[in-house]
Write a protein that holds these residues in place. Structure first.
Motif, mmCIF file in Angstrom:
data_model
loop_
_atom_site.group_PDB
_atom_site.id
_atom_site.type_symbol
_atom_site.label_atom_id
_atom_site.label_comp_id
_atom_site.label_asym_id
_atom_site.label_seq_id
_atom_site.Cartn_x
_atom_site.Cartn_y
_atom_site.Cartn_z
ATOM 1 N N ARG A 134 0.829 -1.204 0.000
ATOM 2 C CA ARG A 134 0.000 0.000 0.000
ATOM 3 C C ARG A 134 0.866 1.258 0.000
ATOM 4 O O ARG A 134 0.581 2.229 -0.675
ATOM 5 N N GLN A 135 1.961 1.187 0.789
ATOM 6 C CA GLN A 135 2.848 2.351 0.845
ATOM 7 C C GLN A 135 3.528 2.592 -0.508
ATOM 8 O O GLN A 135 3.668 3.727 -0.945
ATOM 9 N N THR A 141 1.070 4.094 -2.704
ATOM 10 C CA THR A 141 0.889 5.512 -2.372
ATOM 11 C C THR A 141 1.995 6.352 -2.988
ATOM 12 O O THR A 141 1.746 7.423 -3.562
ATOM 13 N N LEU A 142 3.224 5.844 -2.863
ATOM 14 C CA LEU A 142 4.356 6.576 -3.438
ATOM 15 C C LEU A 142 4.173 6.733 -4.947
ATOM 16 O O LEU A 142 4.407 7.806 -5.500
ATOM 17 N N ALA A 143 3.733 5.645 -5.592
ATOM 18 C CA ALA A 143 3.506 5.727 -7.037
ATOM 19 C C ALA A 143 2.388 6.721 -7.332
ATOM 20 O O ALA A 143 2.456 7.488 -8.292
ATOM 21 N N ALA A 144 1.361 6.724 -6.480
ATOM 22 C CA ALA A 144 0.226 7.611 -6.714
ATOM 23 C C ALA A 144 0.620 9.081 -6.606
ATOM 24 O O ALA A 144 0.100 9.922 -7.336
ATOM 25 N N ILE A 145 1.527 9.395 -5.705
ATOM 26 C CA ILE A 145 1.907 10.809 -5.547
ATOM 27 C C ILE A 145 3.063 11.184 -6.478
ATOM 28 O O ILE A 145 3.615 12.273 -6.375
ATOM 29 N N GLY A 146 3.464 10.246 -7.326
ATOM 30 C CA GLY A 146 4.427 10.587 -8.368
ATOM 31 C C GLY A 146 5.852 10.147 -8.120
ATOM 32 O O GLY A 146 6.757 10.562 -8.835
ATOM 33 N N ILE A 147 6.060 9.316 -7.110
ATOM 34 C CA ILE A 147 7.421 8.829 -6.863
ATOM 35 C C ILE A 147 7.686 7.697 -7.854
ATOM 36 O O ILE A 147 6.938 6.712 -7.889
ATOM 37 N N SER A 177 4.468 -2.796 -6.747
ATOM 38 C CA SER A 177 4.336 -1.343 -6.774
ATOM 39 C C SER A 177 3.250 -0.934 -7.775
ATOM 40 O O SER A 177 2.959 -1.646 -8.722
ATOM 41 N N GLY A 178 2.694 0.229 -7.561
ATOM 42 C CA GLY A 178 1.687 0.750 -8.479
ATOM 43 C C GLY A 178 0.279 0.363 -8.067
ATOM 44 O O GLY A 178 0.065 -0.210 -6.996
ATOM 45 N N GLY A 179 -0.671 0.684 -8.905
ATOM 46 C CA GLY A 179 -2.057 0.392 -8.588
ATOM 47 C C GLY A 179 -2.646 1.437 -7.652
ATOM 48 O O GLY A 179 -2.099 2.515 -7.461
ATOM 49 N N VAL A 180 -3.748 1.052 -7.055
ATOM 50 C CA VAL A 180 -4.466 1.980 -6.179
ATOM 51 C C VAL A 180 -4.131 1.655 -4.726
ATOM 52 O O VAL A 180 -4.219 0.506 -4.322
ATOM 53 N N PRO A 181 -3.724 2.660 -3.952
ATOM 54 C CA PRO A 181 -3.372 2.383 -2.552
ATOM 55 C C PRO A 181 -4.583 1.880 -1.755
ATOM 56 O O PRO A 181 -5.684 2.281 -2.018
#
Lengths: 257, 371
Positions: free
Chosen positions: B275-276, B279-285, B367-371
């Protein structure tokens, strides 16, 4: 209902050009994998699927707040994820500033979110081991901003959301409202064009929720905001509400007009 | 993360203890003295432990041979005879490794025990007549002294002969592992053991500053081995197959088990952090940055685990030595070296490096997907 919002051709809202628009997007989730060739020969059935969104079109302009309303399972979160590029539609297109998200690679979509999209989650999703300042700085690190500038910007954003005395606190040391405001500051860190918020007040008490909503009003002045909620007071700050039910759009209202 | 650190630390601690025991075994039978430059040993004798190889061929007429060694380039030379004998002091009877040498200036210690307490020369030899003055000098290592409960001036009975006196106890003795040692005059030991008949000894030790002496020694004893200090050490390591095998096995097991452990625990952590990462992928990391995070975390975990394990392992060696000295031996059985800290940390990092590919592939997948 705005004709532009439901059109399957290029959607616009009045004279403004939309920041993001979805055209006839459909999202179908399949549970498990398909039967494969051998499975088909053996008569194994196709796995069950659920249509979360069915041909939804919506356009969001800069400077407006669009609320997505509807009961649980209506497709609000799915539509948010598609608009943010976290998922790709099964059919239809999502265009961000005239760029079809489906044509972008995973790396390009992540970069697009970093530069243009700020996401606020219902459960905040902060990094527990980092301070509020470090959480806000994360996207700036990825952008390659220098340490001093990062520090200044993250502290300015935390001050803007009223957390100047909580800068060094970790998420575990903050209340729910404070954590949500850290998440808002993080979403604003790269000065995005689009803010996506999924149930932003879902975990907050009424008073804290109101403070967060005031913050949303402030940040929406020069950017597009899409927020999904089934909480009426939250939706009241929206300029426009898109009502969803069972994956379909049932109505659109002008909240402020 | 704490579980991973503890797991790696436990494995490295075990590695360090086993390595310490291996080194202890390897050096336990080692005759080493920094002042000695050449050992001359019969070709069939085990060079790894010449002093204990009592069944091996011996040199004869060793006093005469030693005289022939003496040149201006030779600082000292002495035959060495060794035998495990029963020593008795005040009713305490123990088997001790007894070493006979000709004491002379320059020969400071043999088998780690000082020769200061011995009279110079070998007076009892008396040019082969074995009727010179009997000195009865014996210098004990600390462990032998402890075993016999004997100190300077204590009367000793060696192999039934009651005419010996302890003239010194080397309390700083760097002795032969856990073997208690007594050093005495060569001819007196020869008399006790029957080696006087042909003036026999097991080996020669020669101190010199000239490399040319090696050729002289080899010419004189073409059927023997002339070992330099370095060669002896190398032979020792090569011949000490069991300790080497022990250390190598411990290393392989530590690497294998450690890597599997890190793969499991860190793999579970990566999955738990899904999930973390999302989240990182979602915020652009970027995925690359996320993989760097996972990699750094893995290396930090294994590095810290390795270092802590090395410290714990040195504690374990101390515990093993303490326990062994309480129950079994008089000397430490495992070696503890400061470089074990680096070794443990290094092996920890190696475990991290070996674990990285799988963990990075796993992180990339989740990694990736929806948190």
């Amino acid at each position: 209902m705005s004709p532009a919002a439901t059109s399957s051709s290029h959607p616009t809202e009045g004279d403004r050009s939309p920041v993001v628009y979805a055209t006839d997007v459909t999202k179908v989730y399949t549970r498990g994998s398909g039967p494969g060739r051998v499975g088909k020969l053996l008569g194994r059935p196709e796995p069950p699927s659920v249509t979360a969104l069915d041909k939804i079109s919506v356009a969001i302009d800069a400077g407006e707040i669009v609320g997505l309303a509807g009961p649980s399972g209506s497709g609000k979160s799915t539509l948010l994820h598609l608009l943010a590029g976290l998922e790709t539609p099964t059919a239809g297109t999502v265009q961000f500033q005239d760029q079809d998200l489906e044509t972008l690679s995973r790396r390009e979509r992540i970069r697009l979110r970093l530069e243009h999209v700020g996401i606020i989650f219902q459960h905040f999703h902060l990094v527990d081991s980092l301070s509020a300042r470090a959480n806000v700085s994360l996207p700036l690190v990825e952008l390659g901003m220098g340490t001093r500038k990062r520090r200044e910007r993250s502290e300015a954003l935390l001050t803007r959301v009223g957390l100047e005395d909580r800068i060094s606190h970790r998420p575990g040391e903050l209340s729910g409202g404070e954590q949500q405001r850290v998440a808002i500051a993080r979403a604003l860190a790269t000065d995005p064009t689009l803010i996506i918020a999924d149930e932003p007040t879902g975990e907050l008490d009424t008073e804290t929720g109101q403070r967060v909503l005031e913050e949303f009003k402030r940040i929406a002045t020069d950017r597009a905001v899409v927020l999904a909620s089934h909480d009426q007071p939250t939706l009241e700050i929206a300029d426009r509400i898109v009502q969803l039910r069972d994956g379909t759009r049932v109505e659109a209202t002008q909240a402020d007009t | 993360m704490q579980l991973s650190i503890l797991g790696v630390a436990a494995i490295i601690a075990l590695l360090v203890v086993v390595t310490g025991l291996g080194l202890g075994l390897a050096t336990g039978t080692t005759v080493y003295d920094d002042d000695i430059d050449y050992w001359v040993v019969p070709e069939d004798s085990g060079s790894s432990s010449p002093l204990l190889a009592t069944d091996n061929p011996r040199f004869g007429s060793v006093h005469d041979s030693t005289e022939q060694f003496r040149t201006e380039e030779v600082t000292f030379a002495t035959p060495v005879l060794s035998q495990i004998l029963q020593l008795e002091a005040d009713g305490e009877t123990e088997f001790i490794l007894v070493v006979g040498v000709i004491n002379e200036p320059g020969l400071d210690a043999v088998t780690g025990v000082t020769t200061d307490g011995l009279s110079d020369g070998d007076p009892y030899y008396a040019d082969g007549s074995y009727d010179g003055p009997w000195t009865g000098d014996v210098v004990l290592s600390q462990s032998a002294s402890n075993l016999l409960e004997a100190g300077s001036g204590t009367q000793l009975t060696v192999a039934g002969n009651e005419s010996f006196t302890v003239t010194g106890v080397d309390d700083g003795s760097d002795t032969v592992g856990n073997v208690p040692v007594a050093v005495m005059q060569l001819s007196e030991l020869q008399r006790l053991t029957g080696a006087a008949e042909h003036d026999q000894a097991d080996q020669f030790i020669v101190g010199t500053n000239s490399p040319a002496v090696e050729t002289t020694l080899k010419d004189r004893y073409p059927q023997s081995e002339v070992l330099t200090r370095g060669e002896l050490t190398t032979n020792e390591a090569m011949d000490s197959e069991l300790p080497l095998a022990l250390a190598v096995t411990a290393f392989i097991i530590a690497i294998s088990v450690g890597t599997l452990f890190v793969l499991t625990t860190n793999g579970l952590e990566v999955v738990a952090d899904q999930r973390q990462l999302a989240t990182l992928a979602a915020i652009g990391i970027s995925t690359r940055s996320q993989l760097v995070l996972v990699g750094v975390q893995t290396m930090v975990v294994t590095g810290i685990g390795g270092f802590l394990g090395a410290v714990a392992g040195m504690g374990g060696i101390w515990a093993v030595n303490t326990g062994a000295m309480e129950l079994l031996t008089t000397e430490p059985i495992a070696l503890s070296e400061s470089w074990f800290l680096l070794y443990g940390g290094g092996v920890g990092l190696l475990i991290g490096v070996l674990s990285l590919p799988y963990l990075l592939v796993l992180a990339r997948r989740v990694s990736g997907g929806v948190p």
